[in-house]
Design a protein around this motif. Structure first.
Motif, PDB file in Angstrom:
ATOM      1  N   GLY A 261       0.802  -1.223   0.000  1.00 50.53           N
ATOM      2  CA  GLY A 261       0.000   0.000   0.000  1.00 50.53           C
ATOM      3  C   GLY A 261       0.832   1.267   0.000  1.00 50.53           C
ATOM      4  N   ASP A 262       2.050   1.193   0.556  1.00 49.77           N
ATOM      5  CA  ASP A 262       2.926   2.368   0.563  1.00 49.77           C
ATOM      6  C   ASP A 262       3.231   2.812  -0.860  1.00 49.77           C
ATOM      7  N   ARG A 263       3.338   1.868  -1.772  1.00 49.60           N
ATOM      8  CA  ARG A 263       3.594   2.206  -3.173  1.00 49.60           C
ATOM      9  C   ARG A 263       2.471   3.093  -3.722  1.00 49.60           C
ATOM     10  N   ILE A 264       1.245   2.800  -3.297  1.00 53.79           N
ATOM     11  CA  ILE A 264       0.101   3.575  -3.775  1.00 53.79           C
ATOM     12  C   ILE A 264       0.174   5.008  -3.267  1.00 53.79           C
ATOM     13  N   PHE A 265       0.358   5.192  -1.951  1.00 56.06           N
ATOM     14  CA  PHE A 265       0.345   6.579  -1.474  1.00 56.06           C
ATOM     15  C   PHE A 265       1.619   7.326  -1.824  1.00 56.06           C
ATOM     16  N   LEU A 266       2.729   6.648  -2.008  1.00 55.58           N
ATOM     17  CA  LEU A 266       3.932   7.340  -2.494  1.00 55.58           C
ATOM     18  C   LEU A 266       3.708   7.875  -3.911  1.00 55.58           C
ATOM     19  N   GLU A 267       3.023   7.086  -4.739  1.00 59.28           N
ATOM     20  CA  GLU A 267       2.707   7.546  -6.090  1.00 59.28           C
ATOM     21  C   GLU A 267       1.760   8.747  -6.041  1.00 59.28           C
ATOM     22  N   LEU A 268       0.767   8.714  -5.154  1.00 62.61           N
ATOM     23  CA  LEU A 268      -0.158   9.841  -5.008  1.00 62.61           C
ATOM     24  C   LEU A 268       0.593  11.104  -4.581  1.00 62.61           C
ATOM     25  N   LEU A 269       1.547  10.958  -3.679  1.00 66.65           N
ATOM     26  CA  LEU A 269       2.345  12.104  -3.228  1.00 66.65           C
ATOM     27  C   LEU A 269       3.165  12.667  -4.383  1.00 66.65           C
ATOM     28  N   GLN A 270       3.800  11.786  -5.141  1.00 65.69           N
ATOM     29  CA  GLN A 270       4.654  12.235  -6.241  1.00 65.69           C
ATOM     30  C   GLN A 270       3.849  12.882  -7.365  1.00 65.69           C
ATOM     31  N   ARG A 271       2.593  12.455  -7.527  1.00 62.33           N
ATOM     32  CA  ARG A 271       1.713  13.049  -8.539  1.00 62.33           C
ATOM     33  C   ARG A 271       1.091  14.359  -8.062  1.00 62.33           C
ATOM     34  N   GLU A 272       1.398  14.736  -6.816  1.00 59.44           N
ATOM     35  CA  GLU A 272       0.815  15.952  -6.228  1.00 59.44           C
ATOM     36  C   GLU A 272      -0.710  15.867  -6.161  1.00 59.44           C
ATOM     37  N   GLU A 273      -1.217  14.666  -5.873  1.00 54.71           N
ATOM     38  CA  GLU A 273      -2.651  14.457  -5.700  1.00 54.71           C
ATOM     39  C   GLU A 273      -3.153  15.379  -4.585  1.00 54.71           C
ATOM     40  N   PRO A 274      -4.328  16.026  -4.790  1.00 44.34           N
ATOM     41  CA  PRO A 274      -4.887  16.839  -3.696  1.00 44.34           C
ATOM     42  C   PRO A 274      -5.166  15.951  -2.481  1.00 44.34           C
ATOM     43  N   PHE A 275      -5.456  16.568  -1.342  1.00 41.00           N
ATOM     44  CA  PHE A 275      -5.729  15.829  -0.103  1.00 41.00           C
ATOM     45  C   PHE A 275      -6.619  14.625  -0.411  1.00 41.00           C
ATOM     46  N   PHE A 276      -6.223  13.448   0.092  1.00 41.70           N
ATOM     47  CA  PHE A 276      -6.935  12.222  -0.257  1.00 41.70           C
ATOM     48  C   PHE A 276      -7.188  11.349   0.960  1.00 41.70           C
ATOM     49  N   SER A 277      -8.152  10.463   0.791  1.00 47.14           N
ATOM     50  CA  SER A 277      -8.450   9.418   1.769  1.00 47.14           C
ATOM     51  C   SER A 277      -8.212   8.083   1.069  1.00 47.14           C
ATOM     52  N   LEU A 278      -7.348   7.271   1.662  1.00 50.00           N
ATOM     53  CA  LEU A 278      -6.998   5.968   1.101  1.00 50.00           C
ATOM     54  C   LEU A 278      -7.218   4.899   2.158  1.00 50.00           C
ATOM     55  N   LYS A 279      -8.028   3.903   1.825  1.00 54.14           N
ATOM     56  CA  LYS A 279      -8.241   2.768   2.727  1.00 54.14           C
ATOM     57  C   LYS A 279      -7.498   1.568   2.161  1.00 54.14           C
ATOM     58  N   LEU A 280      -6.664   0.959   3.006  1.00 53.76           N
ATOM     59  CA  LEU A 280      -5.894  -0.221   2.609  1.00 53.76           C
ATOM     60  C   LEU A 280      -6.282  -1.375   3.515  1.00 53.76           C
ATOM     61  N   ARG A 281      -6.720  -2.489   2.921  1.00 52.30           N
ATOM     62  CA  ARG A 281      -7.098  -3.660   3.707  1.00 52.30           C
ATOM     63  C   ARG A 281      -6.110  -4.792   3.436  1.00 52.30           C
ATOM     64  N   TYR A 282      -5.523  -5.281   4.532  1.00 54.60           N
ATOM     65  CA  TYR A 282      -4.516  -6.338   4.459  1.00 54.60           C
ATOM     66  C   TYR A 282      -5.013  -7.623   5.099  1.00 54.60           C
ATOM     67  N   GLU A 283      -4.577  -8.737   4.512  1.00 53.54           N
ATOM     68  CA  GLU A 283      -4.651 -10.048   5.153  1.00 53.54           C
ATOM     69  C   GLU A 283      -3.208 -10.462   5.316  1.00 53.54           C
ATOM     70  N   GLY A 284      -2.753 -10.512   6.554  1.00 53.42           N
ATOM     71  CA  GLY A 284      -1.329 -10.712   6.799  1.00 53.42           C
ATOM     72  C   GLY A 284      -0.581  -9.535   6.195  1.00 53.42           C
ATOM     73  N   GLU A 285       0.407  -9.819   5.348  1.00 51.69           N
ATOM     74  CA  GLU A 285       1.156  -8.750   4.697  1.00 51.69           C
ATOM     75  C   GLU A 285       0.699  -8.521   3.257  1.00 51.69           C
ATOM     76  N   ARG A 286      -0.391  -9.180   2.852  1.00 53.16           N
ATOM     77  CA  ARG A 286      -0.894  -9.073   1.486  1.00 53.16           C
ATOM     78  C   ARG A 286      -1.990  -8.017   1.399  1.00 53.16           C
ATOM     79  N   LEU A 287      -1.821  -7.076   0.483  1.00 51.72           N
ATOM     80  CA  LEU A 287      -2.832  -6.051   0.244  1.00 51.72           C
ATOM     81  C   LEU A 287      -3.993  -6.675  -0.522  1.00 51.72           C
ATOM     82  N   CYS A 288      -5.182  -6.649   0.062  1.00 51.10           N
ATOM     83  CA  CYS A 288      -6.362  -7.262  -0.557  1.00 51.10           C
ATOM     84  C   CYS A 288      -7.277  -6.239  -1.202  1.00 51.10           C
ATOM     85  N   GLU A 289      -7.218  -5.015  -0.719  1.00 52.52           N
ATOM     86  CA  GLU A 289      -8.118  -3.995  -1.245  1.00 52.52           C
ATOM     87  C   GLU A 289      -7.523  -2.619  -0.991  1.00 52.52           C
ATOM     88  N   ALA A 290      -7.708  -1.744  -1.964  1.00 48.47           N
ATOM     89  CA  ALA A 290      -7.343  -0.329  -1.806  1.00 48.47           C
ATOM     90  C   ALA A 290      -8.503   0.501  -2.346  1.00 48.47           C
TER      91      ALA A 290
END
Length: 155
Positions: free
Chosen positions: A118-147
């Protein structure tokens, strides 16, 4: 429910990253993350990130932006609301951190270091200068299941 902060301090095209290798029973063990931590009583997100930056790095942030909120949902850990910041100016001298190794990493090399999916997702949003955002990340163990970004499923 946990409230925390995370900040990516930028300097000369690099981010200050923390390689979490020093704490036992660390949910972030062996991962690279920004700097930050949990709120203390009566702190605002800004109070928390300024305190955490000083404690973890020795640096005083002199310019920073509140960029978004990330909700972490996990089958292992309590739900966490992480307030995400970036900083492009600071004062002071970098100190050793008792939670891991601090290192300046170029933006180009961020994809090659171990971190949460999930860090890859919000790092990309930061680099794209995305306006203020809400991001929900759902994990099972260390696997990202939903964003879910601003209410719309993206993973």
């Amino acid at each position: 429910m946990i409230n925390s902060t995370l900040c990516y301090i930028e300097h000369e095209g690099k981010y200050l990253m923390l390689h979490r290798v020093k704490k036992e029973n660390d949910a972030n063990k062996d991962k690279w993350i920004g700097i930050g931590g949990k709120f203390e009583d009566k702190e605002s997100p800004e109070d928390c990130i300024l305190r955490e930056a000083k404690e973890e790095t020795g640096l005083t942030l002199t310019s920073y932006r509140y960029r978004g909120i990330v909700t972490f949902v996990s089958d292992r850990w309590e739900t966490e609301y992480m307030h995400l910041f970036t900083s492009d100016a600071f004062e002071g001298k970098l100190l050793d951190c008792d939670e891991g190794e601090l290192m300046w990493i170029s933006r180009e090399k961020l994809d090659s270091i171990p971190k949460w999916e999930g860090d890859r997702i919000f790092l990309e949003l930061l680099q794209r200068e995305e306006p203020f955002f809400s991001l929900k990340l759902r994990y099972e163990g260390e696997r990202l299941c939903e964003a879910v970004l601003n209410g719309k499923k993206i993973v």
